[in-house]
Design an enzyme around this catalytic site. Structure first.
Site, short mmCIF file in Angstrom:
data_model
loop_
_atom_site.label_atom_id
_atom_site.label_comp_id
_atom_site.label_asym_id
_atom_site.label_seq_id
_atom_site.Cartn_x
_atom_site.Cartn_y
_atom_site.Cartn_z
N CYS A 1 2.05 -48.44 -58.44
CA CYS A 1 2.37 -47.75 -57.18
C CYS A 1 3.05 -48.68 -56.17
O CYS A 1 3.71 -48.20 -55.25
CB CYS A 1 1.11 -47.15 -56.58
SG CYS A 1 -0.15 -48.35 -56.12
N GLN B 1 0.87 -40.36 -54.17
CA GLN B 1 1.42 -41.32 -55.13
C GLN B 1 1.53 -40.69 -56.52
O GLN B 1 2.54 -40.83 -57.21
CB GLN B 1 0.49 -42.55 -55.20
CG GLN B 1 0.95 -43.59 -56.18
CD GLN B 1 2.26 -44.23 -55.78
OE1 GLN B 1 2.41 -44.68 -54.66
NE2 GLN B 1 3.25 -44.25 -56.66
N ARG C 1 -3.39 -41.96 -43.07
CA ARG C 1 -3.79 -43.07 -43.96
C ARG C 1 -4.94 -43.78 -43.28
O ARG C 1 -4.82 -44.27 -42.16
CB ARG C 1 -2.62 -44.03 -44.19
CG ARG C 1 -3.06 -45.31 -44.90
CD ARG C 1 -1.92 -46.15 -45.41
NE ARG C 1 -1.33 -45.58 -46.61
CZ ARG C 1 -0.62 -46.26 -47.51
NH1 ARG C 1 -0.41 -47.56 -47.34
NH2 ARG C 1 -0.10 -45.67 -48.56
N ASP D 1 -2.63 -51.30 -60.84
CA ASP D 1 -2.55 -51.40 -59.38
C ASP D 1 -3.13 -52.76 -58.99
O ASP D 1 -3.70 -53.47 -59.85
CB ASP D 1 -3.36 -50.25 -58.75
CG ASP D 1 -3.23 -50.17 -57.23
OD1 ASP D 1 -2.32 -50.81 -56.66
OD2 ASP D 1 -4.05 -49.47 -56.60
N HIS E 1 -5.38 -41.28 -53.56
CA HIS E 1 -3.99 -41.45 -53.10
C HIS E 1 -3.14 -40.38 -53.82
O HIS E 1 -2.32 -40.69 -54.68
CB HIS E 1 -3.52 -42.87 -53.44
CG HIS E 1 -2.25 -43.28 -52.76
ND1 HIS E 1 -1.62 -42.51 -51.79
CD2 HIS E 1 -1.46 -44.38 -52.90
CE1 HIS E 1 -0.54 -43.14 -51.37
NE2 HIS E 1 -0.41 -44.26 -52.03
N ARG F 1 8.76 -40.93 -54.29
CA ARG F 1 7.83 -40.57 -53.22
C ARG F 1 8.53 -39.65 -52.22
O ARG F 1 7.95 -38.70 -51.72
CB ARG F 1 7.32 -41.84 -52.48
CG ARG F 1 6.54 -42.82 -53.32
CD ARG F 1 5.18 -42.28 -53.73
NE ARG F 1 4.38 -41.85 -52.58
CZ ARG F 1 3.64 -42.65 -51.83
NH1 ARG F 1 3.53 -43.92 -52.13
NH2 ARG F 1 2.95 -42.17 -50.80
N1 NVA Z 1 -5.11 -49.44 -54.16
C1 NVA Z 1 -4.14 -49.86 -53.18
C2 NVA Z 1 -2.98 -48.94 -53.15
C3 NVA Z 1 -1.88 -49.34 -52.21
C4 NVA Z 1 -0.76 -48.34 -52.18
C5 NVA Z 1 -4.81 -49.95 -51.82
O1 NVA Z 1 -5.61 -49.07 -51.48
O2 NVA Z 1 -4.53 -50.89 -51.08
N1 CP Z 2 2.38 -47.06 -52.93
C1 CP Z 2 2.20 -46.97 -51.62
O1 CP Z 2 1.51 -46.08 -51.13
O2 CP Z 2 2.85 -47.93 -50.90
P1 CP Z 2 2.67 -48.23 -49.36
O3 CP Z 2 1.34 -48.85 -49.17
O4 CP Z 2 3.80 -49.19 -49.04
O5 CP Z 2 2.80 -46.96 -48.58
#
Ligand code: NVA
Ligand code: CP
Length: 319
Positions: free
Chosen positions: A278, A153, A123, A238, A150, A306
């Site tokens: 998500c 997800q 990540r 989101d 992502h 997930r």
């Molecule tokens: N769009 C959000 C998704 C979090 C799971 C982010 O990148 O922070």
């Molecule tokens: N939806 C998702 O990826 O959540 P986290 O940021 O908690 O991993």
């Protein structure tokens, strides 16, 4: 000396061959539509088997490494639990506790981990970082979220839709809000799985132009949230400010006014439409409490899936 050089050349070639043959999951486009379809149904099967106490040891003796330089609850927990339920191990590496935080190149880290663990979830921010890592890795690399995509997800989201309503092919999905990483993965999913995606996004926050062009037969920009949601089978949103965009929050709150998914907006969707997010969610901003905590919302199934979707993915990439 000549013979030694020859041995090194053979080893280098073997490593390169291994790197070229390794399957990664950096975006939904790394698998074929048929593979994605099979993964979703395998996730449903694994979920049922786990609940029935049927063991699965697809990761027996294998180790998953997680390299996260952004926060996570669902992705981290689900991958760690997935590895354990599949009979394997996991280890978490945060940049501050590893040499990555002190400037060790991604390329070197990829080569080192390739000889010690069996699969890596990353990540991070820039998508090019995960691409660099993967191009030097002879073990599968999974995208646990980048600024661009992502994909894990969306595997769970499709599983959730199929469990509740059956096949998503031919359905109508509305995305309301930011043209961000999750939106981009929904666009890839529309292209791969054959559903219609309507995007309602404020000016200046549209998704990547080239990606939108490549998905134009399945995804298009709507003039307003109401237009996007009209007759939709699924409504998705989101956060308005993703991780790394905290300083833009005030500006974004203003730009996203009118894009909240609330009961009024949901009333334009099909009668049995579902709502997904998500998570983490911010009630009163991108979604109202009535919707996310209401009867059309499947966000808890979505989060729990997930685990099952990623078990199917790990099993597939490792075997
Ligand atoms: N769009 C959000 C998704 C979090 C799971 C982010 O990148 O922070
Ligand atoms: N939806 C998702 O990826 O959540 P986290 O940021 O908690 O991993």
């Amino acid at each position: 000396m000549e013979r030694l050089r020859g041995v090194f050349l053979i080893l280098d070639n073997l490593l390169l061959e291994n790197q070229l043959m390794t399957r990664h999951f950096l975006s939904l486009m790394d698998l074929t539509a048929d593979e994605l379809h099979k993964l979703v149904y395998r996730a449903i099967e694994l979920k049922r088997e786990f609940k029935a106490g049927v063991p699965c040891v697809a990761m027996k003796g294998k180790t998953l490494a997680l390299i996260f330089d952004k926060s996570s609850t669902r992705t981290r927990v689900s991958f760690e639990v997935a590895a354990s339920q599949l009979g394997g191990n996991s280890l978490f590496l945060s940049p501050s506790e590893s040499q990555l935080g002190r400037g060790e190149p991604l390329e070197d880290t990829a080569k080192v981990l390739s000889g010690m663990v069996d699969v890596v979830v990353i990540r991070t921010g820039g998508h090019e970082k995960i691409e660099t890592f993967a191009s030097h890795s002879s073990i599968p690399v999974i995208n646990g979220l980048t600024d661009l995509f992502h994909p894990c997800q969306i595997l769970a989201d499709i599983q959730t839709y199929v469990e509740h309503r059956g096949e998503i092919r031919g359905k109508r999905v509305a995305w309301i809000g930011d043209g961000n990483n999750v939106c981009h993965s929904w666009m890839n999913a529309a292209r791969q799985l054959g559903f219609d995606l309507q995007l309602a996004i404020p000016p200046g926050y549209e998704p990547d132009k080239a990606l939108l062009e490549s998905c134009q037969s399945q995804a298009s920009l709507s003039a307003s949230p109401v237009e996007a949601v009209e007759g939709a089978d699924l409504v998705v949103t989101d956060v308005w400010a993703s991780m790394g965009q905290e300083s833009e929050r005030t500006k974004r709150l203003k730009a996203f006014e009118g894009y909240q998914v609330d009961p009024m907006l949901m009333s334009h969707a099909s009668e049995n439409a579902l709502f997904m997010h998500c998570l983490p969610a911010y009630r009163g901003f991108e979604v109202s409490a009535e919707v996310i905590d209401g009867p059309q919302s499947v966000v808890w199934d979505e989060a729990h899936n997930r685990l099952h979707a990623q078990k199917a993915l790990l099993e597939y990439l490792l075997n």
